[in-house]
Design an enzyme around this catalytic site. Sequence first.
Site, PDB file in Angstrom:
ATOM      1  CD  GLU A 145      50.558 -23.828  42.784  1.00  0.00           C
ATOM      2  OE1 GLU A 145      51.674 -24.399  43.302  1.00  0.00           O
ATOM      3  OE2 GLU A 145      50.337 -23.895  41.520  1.00  0.00           O
ATOM      4  CD  GLU A 243      55.892 -26.161  40.188  1.00  0.00           C
ATOM      5  OE1 GLU A 243      55.436 -26.198  39.130  1.00  0.00           O
ATOM      6  OE2 GLU A 243      55.350 -25.919  41.186  1.00  0.00           O
TER       7      GLU A 243
END
Length: 268
Positions: A145, A243
């Site tokens: 990521e 998130e």
Amino acid sequence: MPRFSANLSTLFTDRPFPDRFAAAAEAGFKGVEMQFPYHLDRDAAAAALADHRLSMVLCNAPPGDWEAGERGLAALPGREEEFRDGLDLALEWCRALRCPNLHVMAGIVDEDDPEALDAAYDTYLRNLGYAAAQAQVHGVKVLIEPINGIDMPGYFLQRPDDAVRVLDEVDHDNLFLQFDIYHAQITQGGLTDFLEANLHRIAHMQVAGVPGRHEPDANGEINFPYLFNLIDAHGYAGWVGCEYRPRINTLAGLRWAREWGIGLDRKA
């Protein structure tokens, strides 16, 4: 319709962690994710998932000493043995919780030291190749990521385009991109073009509003309904992780998700 998962590390934080599974299910989530599950009782977590008919869709491998500022080990020369031990532990958790995706964090590297960056890159490629092969045996995908350098200064992998280059160089069919729209907007932008060109590389997405990392709603610079419809139209089959940091509390902030079947006042 996109499948949204609740990140239990950032949502429902007004409750003890074990109670967040029930809260997510009550709000209509079918999937959950968490950053680091290792503080939980593994059997109890597996039971909570089963009791509430939730899928565990993502977790992170151990990041090193988080309290000391470490943010992953994969790109840190000399830490390979610790990286592999953490990977083994993470895969045990993935098997126990039936979690198909494992995010491997790169770590913090001195951006002003070219030699350190070169060594980190070589280490990163080797560790990712090893992790992808080991995880594939267990049916777990390894994800990387890009994380913006404002929220996480010195993080080794910051731009989505750089992540694609890493995927190309490692060239393993069990290594994928975790595309966090919040980080991508801050570091690179061009969300539509990137998504359309790289959707086949993306195994998991995450969302939060820019600025502030709050709800993915209309109070920011990203047109989330457009993006959700875009990935749906292209047949994205993965999860979209929520998130973000709620402005007030999780339930009050879920108004954005009512259209997608999430929230206590969701459509039947």
